[in-house]
Scaffold this motif. Structure first.
Motif, PDB file in Angstrom:
ATOM      1  N   ILE A  75       0.834  -1.198   0.000  1.00 47.42           N
ATOM      2  CA  ILE A  75       0.000   0.000   0.000  1.00 47.42           C
ATOM      3  C   ILE A  75       0.870   1.249   0.000  1.00 47.42           C
ATOM      4  O   ILE A  75       0.579   2.219  -0.707  1.00 47.42           O
ATOM      5  CB  ILE A  75      -0.974  -0.016   1.194  1.00 47.42           C
ATOM      6  N   GLU A  76       1.947   1.253   0.770  1.00 44.59           N
ATOM      7  CA  GLU A  76       2.840   2.407   0.806  1.00 44.59           C
ATOM      8  C   GLU A  76       3.517   2.635  -0.548  1.00 44.59           C
ATOM      9  O   GLU A  76       3.925   3.754  -0.853  1.00 44.59           O
ATOM     10  CB  GLU A  76       3.903   2.240   1.889  1.00 44.59           C
ATOM     11  N   ALA A  77       3.624   1.595  -1.361  1.00 42.30           N
ATOM     12  CA  ALA A  77       4.240   1.740  -2.679  1.00 42.30           C
ATOM     13  C   ALA A  77       3.281   2.342  -3.702  1.00 42.30           C
ATOM     14  O   ALA A  77       3.708   2.759  -4.771  1.00 42.30           O
ATOM     15  CB  ALA A  77       4.739   0.384  -3.176  1.00 42.30           C
ATOM     16  N   MET A  78       1.997   2.397  -3.363  1.00 40.35           N
ATOM     17  CA  MET A  78       1.013   2.982  -4.278  1.00 40.35           C
ATOM     18  C   MET A  78       1.181   4.497  -4.321  1.00 40.35           C
ATOM     19  O   MET A  78       1.679   5.103  -3.374  1.00 40.35           O
ATOM     20  CB  MET A  78      -0.409   2.665  -3.793  1.00 40.35           C
ATOM     21  N   PRO A  79       0.724   5.125  -5.404  1.00 40.01           N
ATOM     22  CA  PRO A  79       0.752   6.588  -5.471  1.00 40.01           C
ATOM     23  C   PRO A  79      -0.122   7.206  -4.368  1.00 40.01           C
ATOM     24  O   PRO A  79      -1.096   6.603  -3.911  1.00 40.01           O
ATOM     25  CB  PRO A  79       0.168   6.905  -6.848  1.00 40.01           C
ATOM     26  N   PHE A  80       0.232   8.418  -3.965  1.00 35.02           N
ATOM     27  CA  PHE A  80      -0.479   9.088  -2.872  1.00 35.02           C
ATOM     28  C   PHE A  80      -1.973   9.216  -3.146  1.00 35.02           C
ATOM     29  O   PHE A  80      -2.789   9.028  -2.251  1.00 35.02           O
ATOM     30  CB  PHE A  80       0.133  10.467  -2.614  1.00 35.02           C
ATOM     31  N   ASP A  81      -2.349   9.533  -4.367  1.00 36.53           N
ATOM     32  CA  ASP A  81      -3.764   9.723  -4.696  1.00 36.53           C
ATOM     33  C   ASP A  81      -4.584   8.458  -4.475  1.00 36.53           C
ATOM     34  O   ASP A  81      -5.705   8.518  -3.978  1.00 36.53           O
ATOM     35  CB  ASP A  81      -3.924  10.188  -6.138  1.00 36.53           C
ATOM     36  N   ILE A  82      -4.032   7.317  -4.836  1.00 40.44           N
ATOM     37  CA  ILE A  82      -4.750   6.050  -4.639  1.00 40.44           C
ATOM     38  C   ILE A  82      -4.859   5.746  -3.150  1.00 40.44           C
ATOM     39  O   ILE A  82      -5.909   5.330  -2.662  1.00 40.44           O
ATOM     40  CB  ILE A  82      -4.064   4.901  -5.397  1.00 40.44           C
TER      41      ILE A  82
END
Length: 66
Positions: free
Chosen positions: A42-49
């Motif tokens: 989850i931390e690797a996802m873009p901030f917006d997602i």
């Protein structure tokens, strides 16, 4: 019944109630590993997602109003 000792010292490991403790420990270890791996994904996802799914950001204290 099988009895195992670790390097000839300590209490012997016997199958029985101790086996349940070992299985319980292994289960908790797997759950902790899964939580850690999920958090990293989850931390690797873009901030917006992350914001869209409600994941708390690390800089929430900057944006709080009182």
């Amino acid at each position: 019944m099988t009895t195992l000792t670790y390097r000839g010292g300590g209490k012997p490991f016997t199958s029985g109630a101790s086996r349940f403790d070992l299985v319980n420990y292994a289960h908790r270890l797997v759950l902790a590993w899964t939580r850690w791996r999920t958090a990293r994904e989850i931390e690797a996802m873009p901030f917006d997602i992350r914001k869209d799914i409600g994941w708390p950001s690390t800089d929430d204290s900057k944006h709080r109003t009182m």
